[in-house]
Design a protein around this motif. Structure first.
Motif, PDB file in Angstrom:
ATOM      1  N   TYR A 330      10.134 -13.745  15.861  1.00 53.72           N
ATOM      2  CA  TYR A 330      10.804 -12.739  15.102  1.00 53.72           C
ATOM      3  C   TYR A 330      12.350 -12.888  15.070  1.00 53.72           C
ATOM      4  N   LEU A 331      12.991 -13.619  16.164  1.00 52.37           N
ATOM      5  CA  LEU A 331      14.237 -13.581  16.387  1.00 52.37           C
ATOM      6  C   LEU A 331      14.856 -14.938  15.913  1.00 52.37           C
ATOM      7  N   GLU A 332      16.225 -14.645  15.526  1.00 56.31           N
ATOM      8  CA  GLU A 332      16.844 -15.926  15.305  1.00 56.31           C
ATOM      9  C   GLU A 332      17.598 -16.360  16.633  1.00 56.31           C
ATOM     10  N   ARG A 333      18.171 -17.593  16.607  1.00 51.21           N
ATOM     11  CA  ARG A 333      18.929 -18.117  18.033  1.00 51.21           C
ATOM     12  C   ARG A 333      20.249 -18.328  17.719  1.00 51.21           C
ATOM     13  N   SER A 334      20.958 -18.009  18.859  1.00 44.17           N
ATOM     14  CA  SER A 334      22.279 -18.621  19.159  1.00 44.17           C
ATOM     15  C   SER A 334      22.556 -19.978  19.126  1.00 44.17           C
ATOM     16  N   GLU A 335      23.729 -20.427  18.934  1.00 50.51           N
ATOM     17  CA  GLU A 335      23.783 -22.274  19.046  1.00 50.51           C
ATOM     18  C   GLU A 335      23.146 -22.619  20.537  1.00 50.51           C
ATOM     19  N   TRP A 336      23.370 -21.492  21.413  1.00 49.90           N
ATOM     20  CA  TRP A 336      23.036 -21.821  22.716  1.00 49.90           C
ATOM     21  C   TRP A 336      21.542 -21.423  22.911  1.00 49.90           C
ATOM     22  N   GLY A 337      20.780 -21.464  21.867  1.00 45.05           N
ATOM     23  CA  GLY A 337      19.403 -21.110  21.999  1.00 45.05           C
ATOM     24  C   GLY A 337      18.958 -19.734  22.488  1.00 45.05           C
ATOM     25  N   TRP A 338      20.093 -18.729  22.636  1.00 48.36           N
ATOM     26  CA  TRP A 338      19.598 -17.273  23.102  1.00 48.36           C
ATOM     27  C   TRP A 338      19.158 -16.634  21.817  1.00 48.36           C
ATOM     28  N   GLY A 339      17.787 -15.988  22.028  1.00 47.54           N
ATOM     29  CA  GLY A 339      17.316 -15.214  21.060  1.00 47.54           C
ATOM     30  C   GLY A 339      18.075 -14.003  20.675  1.00 47.54           C
ATOM     31  N   ILE A 340      18.467 -13.570  19.420  1.00 53.61           N
ATOM     32  CA  ILE A 340      19.340 -12.452  18.941  1.00 53.61           C
ATOM     33  C   ILE A 340      18.472 -11.645  18.646  1.00 53.61           C
ATOM     34  N   ASP A 341      18.597 -10.139  19.514  1.00 58.63           N
ATOM     35  CA  ASP A 341      17.775  -9.333  19.392  1.00 58.63           C
ATOM     36  C   ASP A 341      18.612  -7.958  19.508  1.00 58.63           C
ATOM     37  N   PRO A 342      19.196  -7.449  18.192  1.00 52.23           N
ATOM     38  CA  PRO A 342      19.783  -6.219  18.104  1.00 52.23           C
ATOM     39  C   PRO A 342      18.753  -4.876  18.580  1.00 52.23           C
ATOM     40  N   LYS A 343      17.817  -5.068  17.999  1.00 50.95           N
ATOM     41  CA  LYS A 343      16.858  -3.889  18.097  1.00 50.95           C
ATOM     42  C   LYS A 343      16.262  -3.774  19.517  1.00 50.95           C
ATOM     43  N   GLY A 344      16.489  -4.816  20.344  1.00 50.79           N
ATOM     44  CA  GLY A 344      15.849  -5.029  21.686  1.00 50.79           C
ATOM     45  C   GLY A 344      16.897  -4.022  22.414  1.00 50.79           C
ATOM     46  N   LEU A 345      18.271  -4.100  22.060  1.00 48.42           N
ATOM     47  CA  LEU A 345      19.292  -3.045  22.673  1.00 48.42           C
ATOM     48  C   LEU A 345      18.933  -1.592  22.724  1.00 48.42           C
ATOM     49  N   ARG A 346      18.379  -1.187  21.724  1.00 46.17           N
ATOM     50  CA  ARG A 346      17.883   0.281  21.819  1.00 46.17           C
ATOM     51  C   ARG A 346      16.868   0.371  22.637  1.00 46.17           C
ATOM     52  N   TYR A 347      15.909  -0.502  22.426  1.00 41.22           N
ATOM     53  CA  TYR A 347      14.764  -0.572  23.614  1.00 41.22           C
ATOM     54  C   TYR A 347      15.302  -0.436  25.201  1.00 41.22           C
ATOM     55  N   ALA A 348      16.272  -1.344  25.432  1.00 49.76           N
ATOM     56  CA  ALA A 348      16.697  -1.792  26.594  1.00 49.76           C
ATOM     57  C   ALA A 348      17.453  -0.308  27.117  1.00 49.76           C
ATOM     58  N   LEU A 349      18.442   0.243  26.129  1.00 51.79           N
ATOM     59  CA  LEU A 349      18.924   1.698  26.795  1.00 51.79           C
ATOM     60  C   LEU A 349      17.840   2.679  26.945  1.00 51.79           C
ATOM     61  N   ASN A 350      16.845   2.585  26.146  1.00 48.57           N
ATOM     62  CA  ASN A 350      15.890   3.759  26.402  1.00 48.57           C
ATOM     63  C   ASN A 350      15.140   3.378  27.579  1.00 48.57           C
ATOM     64  N   PHE A 351      14.829   2.090  27.710  1.00 50.67           N
ATOM     65  CA  PHE A 351      14.095   1.750  28.913  1.00 50.67           C
ATOM     66  C   PHE A 351      14.781   2.122  30.345  1.00 50.67           C
ATOM     67  N   LEU A 352      16.139   1.925  30.331  1.00 50.48           N
ATOM     68  CA  LEU A 352      16.953   1.989  31.683  1.00 50.48           C
ATOM     69  C   LEU A 352      17.096   3.638  31.748  1.00 50.48           C
ATOM     70  N   TYR A 353      17.214   4.131  30.682  1.00 51.40           N
ATOM     71  CA  TYR A 353      17.448   5.641  30.853  1.00 51.40           C
ATOM     72  C   TYR A 353      16.167   6.300  31.408  1.00 51.40           C
TER      73      TYR A 353
END
Ligand code: BG6
Length: 466
Positions: A330-353
Motif C-alpha cells: 500500500y505504500l510508495e517508496r523513497s529513492e532509498w527504498g523507505w516506505g512512505i507512510d503518513p497515516k502511520g504517523l498518526r498511528y505512531a503518535l497514538n501508539f506511544l501516547y
C-alpha cells in the motif's frame, strides 16, 4: 482546534552530520569520524584509525562549525521556534575520560546556543547522537560501566554550563539502534554478540536515568526526553502467528523506551534475557536509579513503517534503518527504498501516547531525496513538500481528533547534511540546499529550495496552512 500555541516547530540536526572541523580547537576523534563514505544499499565501512585515501564525510560535513551564523540565520528566517541540535561529546571531553572539559568546545556551543536564543529559538539538545569519543575504546566503550560515569560527567558539565539557556534535553538519539547499528549507538563493533549489545544498552539506560535525575537537581525546569528510532510495524496478516511475530519485533525495538518511560525492564525482556542466558551487569541500587530517571516526554524519529510476522525473526540483524520483513503493497517508496507512510504517523503518535501517557514529540521526519538545480537556479522540491505536508496533516489529526499531546515537530535536516546510514550528501533532506557532492566537492553555498517558503508559511500559520 489545531496546533497548540506553544507548539515547537523547527528542525533537527546532529553535530557529526553538519559541523565538520573534526579535530579543530581540541576536538577528539569520535566513532562517527571513522565511518567511510558508503552508498545506497551498502553498509558503511568502519576503520580503526583514519586511513589515507579514504573519504570520511564527517571530517568536513557542511562546515557548519564555521558557517553556523549563516545557517542559524536561515533557521530564524524559517521562523523556527525550536532547533534540535546535538553536542559532540568529543568536542567537550576529547578523549571522553578527562577531568576537565575543553573550554574551546564549550565556547563553540555557547556561540550556537546564544545565537539561537537571540532569535527566540528554543534549543533542544541531544547529548549523544551517534558519536562516542574514540578515546573510550580502551574501556571497550559502553560495555564498561565506567563509561556511565564519564557520560554523566560530560552531561553534568554541559547541563550546568547551559543552565537557564537550555531546558530540553534528549539523553541518547535513537537508543534502540543498539540492536541494529551498534557502532553508531555506542562504538560496538557490528560483529558484537547479543550479550555485548545488551550489556552496553543496560549501561546506556542507566546513564540516561542518572542524567535525568542529576539534570533535575541542577534545575527543576529541565525536561528530559527519550528518543526512539521509530520502527513501528504492522502485522503481515490477521494470522495470529503474524500478530505474535509482529509483537516480538516491537518488543525488541521498544524495550529501551519502556525502561526510560516506566523506570524498569519489562517482564518480556527479562524473560528473553533469561532464555538467552544473558546476565545484566546489575549493581545494588540500580533499580532505584532507573526508577528515578523516568523521562518527562517521549520523542521519536519517523521515516517509514515495517511489516512483520511469523517469518521476520532474525531479520533484525540486517535492519540498519531500512525495511524489515515484508513489503507493504500500500505504500510508495523513497529513492532509498523507505516506505512512505503518513497515516502511520498518526498511528505512531497514538501508539506511544497510549503506551506511556507522556507528552510526545516528533524530533525527526523528512524525505531523503536527490535534488536538482534548475537552469534558473531554483530547486523545485515539490516531492519534499508533499511528503511533509501529508505527515503534518496526520499529526494534526492525532492532536485534534485523538487528543494526543504532541509538543512539537522538528523536521530532519532542515539544511542538507550528510546521511547517517550512507554518508552521502546526495541524500538530501533540507529546505536549504548545500552545494557539496558526496565527496565534499563544491562551493558549500546555501540555496533556499521551494520547500523553504512553504515550511516558513506552515510555521507562521501555526500549521493552519499546509
Ligand atoms: C535517524 C538518525 O536514524 O535517521 C539521523 O537519527 C539520520 O542521524 C536520519 O540522519 C536519517 O537517516 P539517513 O541515513 O537518511 O541520514
Amino acid at each position: 482546534m489545531g496546533f497548540p500555541n506553544d507548539f515547537l516547530w523547527g528542525g533537527a540536526t546532529a553535530a557529526n552530520q553538519i559541523e565538520g572541523a573534526y579535530l579543530t580547537d581540541g576536538k577528539g576523534l569520535s566513532t562517527a569520524d571513522l565511518m567511510v563514505l558508503g552508498s545506497k544499499g551498502t553498509k558503511r565501512e568502519i576503520t580503526q584509525t583514519v586511513e589515507n585515501g579514504k573519504y570520511y564525510p564527517t571530517h568536513q560535513a557542511i562546515n557548519h562549525y564555521n558557517q553556523y551564523e549563516e545557517d542559524i540565520a536561515l533557521f530564524a528566517e524559517l521562523g523556527f521556534k525550536c532547533y534540535r541540535l546535538s553536542f559532540a561529546w568529543s568536542r567537550i571531553f576529547p578523549q571522553g575520560d578527562e577531568q576537565e572539559p575543553n573550554q574551546k568546545g564549550l565556547l563553540f556551543y555557547d556561540k550556537v546556543i546564544n545565537l539561537c536564543l537571540s532569535y527566540g529559538i528554543e534549543p533542544l539538545v541531544t547529548l549523544s547522537h551517534f558519536e562516542t569519543p574514540v578515546g573510550l575504546n580502551k574501556y571497550n566503550f559502553w560495555e564498561n560501566r565506567k563509561v556511565v560515569d564519564f557520560y554523566a560527567k560530560y552531561a553534568e558539565t554541559v547541563i550546568k554550563h547551559f543552565k537557564g539557556r537550555v531546558k530540553y534535553w534528549l539523553t541518547f538519539n535513537e537508543i534502540n539502534v543498539m540492536s541494529t547499528m551498534p557502532w553508531n549507538a555506542g562504538g560496538l563493533s557490528l560483529a558484537s554478540s547479543e550479550e555485548q549489545k545488551m550489556v552496553a544498552a543496560y549501561h546506556q539506560l542507566l546513564a540516561s536515568a542518572k542524567v535525568v535525575k542529576l539534570g533535575r537537581e541542577i534545575d527543576a525546569d529541565n525536561r528530559f526526553g527519550s528518543m526512539y528510532a521509530g520502527h513501528f510495524s504492522y502485522p503481515n496478516s490477521a494470522d495470529p502467528a503474524d500478530i505474535q511475530g509482529n509483537e516480538e519485533f516491537q518488543q525488541k525495538m521498544l524495550f529501551y523506551t519502556d525502561v526510560q518511560c516506566r523506570g524498569a525492564y519489562p517482564n518480556y525482556k527479562l524473560k528473553e534475557l533469561d532464555r538467552q542466558n544473558i546476565k545484566l551487569p546489575t549493581n545494588k541500587g540500580d533499580d532505584s536509579i532507573l526508577r528515578d530517571g523516568i523521562v518527562d516526554f517521549v520523542s521519536f524519529s519517523y521515516y517509514l513503517t515495517h511489516v512483520c510476522g511469523k517469518n521476520t525473526k532474525g531479520i533484525l540483524k540486517g535492519l540498519n534503518g531500512l525495511e524489515t520483513g515484508y513489503k507493504n503493497p500500500y505504500l510508495e517508496r523513497s529513492e532509498w527504498g523507505w516506505g512512505i507512510d503518513p497515516k502511520g504517523l498518526r498511528y505512531a503518535l497514538n501508539f506511544l501516547y497510549n503506551r506511556y501517557q507522556l507528552p510526545v514529540m516528533v524530533v525527526e521526519n523528512g524525505l531523503g531525496a536527490t535534488d536538482k538545480i534548475e537552469a534558473d537556479g531554483t530547486i523545485q522540491d515539490d516531492y519534499r513538500i508533499d511528503y511533509i505536508r501529508n505527515h503534518l496533516a496526520e499529526m494534526k489529526k492525532a492532536i485534534e481528533i485523538d487528543g494526543v499531546p504532541v509538543m512539537g515537530y522538528t523536521a530532519w535536516g532542515p539544511i542538507d547534511l550528510i546521511a547517517a546510514s550512507t554518508g552521502e550528501m546526495s541524500k538530501r533532506y533540507g529546505f536549504i540546499y548545500v552545494d557539496l557532492d558526496d565527496e565534499g566537492q563544491g562551493t558549500g553555498k546555501r540555496i533556499k529550495k521551494k520547500s523553504f517558503d512553504w515550511y516558513k508559511e506552515v510555521i507562521a500559520s501555526n500549521g493552519e496552512i499546509l
